[in-house]
Design an enzyme around this catalytic site. Structure first.
Site, PDB file in Angstrom:
ATOM      1  N   ASP A  13       7.277   3.621   9.470  1.00 57.57           N
ATOM      2  CA  ASP A  13       7.426   4.949   8.866  1.00 57.57           C
ATOM      3  C   ASP A  13       7.578   6.066   9.911  1.00 57.57           C
ATOM      4  OD1 ASP A  13       7.777   6.654   6.739  1.00 57.57           O
ATOM      5  OD2 ASP A  13       5.741   6.529   5.961  1.00 57.57           O
TER       6      ASP A  13
ATOM      7  N   GLU B  27       4.738   6.051  -3.829  1.00 53.71           N
ATOM      8  CA  GLU B  27       3.738   6.086  -2.751  1.00 53.71           C
ATOM      9  C   GLU B  27       2.634   7.020  -3.259  1.00 53.71           C
ATOM     10  OE1 GLU B  27       4.803   8.405   0.616  1.00 53.71           O
ATOM     11  OE2 GLU B  27       3.335   7.485   1.944  1.00 53.71           O
TER      12      GLU B  27
ATOM     13  N   HIS C  49      12.162   0.868   7.537  1.00 55.16           N
ATOM     14  CA  HIS C  49      11.647   2.168   7.062  1.00 55.16           C
ATOM     15  C   HIS C  49      11.099   2.920   8.266  1.00 55.16           C
ATOM     16  CE1 HIS C  49       9.075   4.389   3.792  1.00 55.16           C
ATOM     17  NE2 HIS C  49       9.349   5.181   4.813  1.00 55.16           N
TER      18      HIS C  49
END
Ligand SMILES: [Zn+2]
Length: 347
Positions: A284, A206, A24
């Site tokens: 991220d 999220e 990710h």
């Protein structure tokens, strides 16, 4: 193994050279302030930062909107193929330093198209850096084209077709502002992706509610959920994720920076693992969220008092959840096991 990772010093040492997988990672989120300013200068684009200190200070945002403002301003300096190459090359250099042996990278073509940058320029730069890292350092990778969920969905089928003509896409994803933008908006393009044999992932759960995770599973038929930390609010959803072995790509620093959890001590990664979910740790947007993969692993494990067994589970989950071939997964598992067996703790 006859060691534990109670000492943060030993933990950091163990993690540093541990063979790792990242699943990710937004390539635009690896734009460090130094590269931002140098690209702005290259293209004579005015930035509201007069120097590197001001740029660094702007990276200290306090909510999602201020993050997105800085993030999208950053993407405006990416104009030519060499910019995308340099951005990706810098991240792959980090992978080498941090012993990431496989990485799956998101990119946001709609943002670049909105700046007038053609898709082949974006993909050409990213892909040449990925190829080089594989040849020179043996780091394998996969490229995932993300649709931005707060933009319109109509043009996404054409966009995917254009990307397929260029080639080298492993799958599609869904990112950007979650709230108010449920996954079903992108059902058509995900259906097309599935019919073409592409992998499918989506950010869900999220900021958004567990319902968005259900929807990503049911309407987009995703194989992984990006983030997904709010699944714990819905026991039936947890059962579904367990039964279908759907992995979660968790990003602890990002969750804290964007106020999903007040601090790392409150993060639910330990609960996800205890529930038996296939959780992984990822960075991220590391340039913006305070650290790359190793920093995320060390700080999170330390704050949550996770042990070496948890870390090995996390790494094995990441290998299994990757879109690698069975033989590459086997190879990565061997590298991991060999490292664990031969590791000698520092004193
Ligand atoms: Zn993300």
């Amino acid at each position: 193994m006859n060691y534990d990772l109670n000492s943060k010093k030993v933990l950091a040492d163990f993690v540093r050279d541990l063979p790792k997988v990242e699943l990710h990672l937004h390539i635009e989120g690896t734009l460090e302030p130094e590269l931002l300013l140098s690209l702005a200068e290259r293209h004579r684009i005015a930035m509201p930062y007069a120097n590197i200190e001001m740029a660094r200070a702007a990276y200290e945002f306090d909510d999602l909107q201020s993050f997105l403002n800085v993030y999208y301003l950053g993407t405006s300096v990416l104009r030519e193929e060499r910019d995308f190459y340099e951005l990706t090359q810098a991240y792959m250099q980090r992978c080498k330093q941090q012993h990431i042996i496989h990485t799956e990278i998101f990119f946001d073509p709609q943002t670049h198209l909105s700046h007038g940058v053609p898709l082949d320029v974006v993909m050409g730069g990213i892909q040449s850096a990925l190829r080089e890292a594989e040849l020179e350092w043996g780091i394998s990778s996969a490229l995932i084209l993300c649709f931005e969920r707060d933009r319109e969905a109509e043009s996404t089928v054409g966009l995917l077709e254009d990307a397929l003509r260029i080639g080298g896409i492993a799958g599609v994803g869904l990112d950007s502002a979650e709230l108010g933008n449920p996954p079903r908006k992108f059902q058509e393009v995900f259906k097309l992706a599935k019919s073409l044999g592409l992998h499918r992932v989506a950010h869900a759960g999220e900021e958004g509610p567990p319902d968005y995770i259900w929807e990503a599973l049911d309407t987009l038929e995703v194989e992984r959920i990006d983030h997904g930390v709010r699944c714990m609010e819905d026991p039936l959803l947890v059962q579904r994720l367990l039964a279908t072995k759907i992995p979660l790509t968790v990003c602890p620093f990002s969750n804290v920076e964007l106020k999903v959890f007040p601090d790392l001590h409150s993060h639910n990664l330990g609960d996800l693992l205890a529930a038996g979910l296939s959780a992984t740790i990822n960075s991220d947007d590391p340039a913006y969220f305070g650290g790359y993969l190793n920093d995320n692993i060390v700080e999170t494990m330390d704050c949550l008092s996770l042990g070496v067994e948890d870390l090995i589970v996390l790494q094995k989950n990441a290998i299994e959840a990757s879109f690698c071939s069975a033989s590459r997964k086997l190879e990565m598992n061997h590298l991991l096991e060999k490292y664990i067996k031969n590791y000698t703790p520092i004193s």
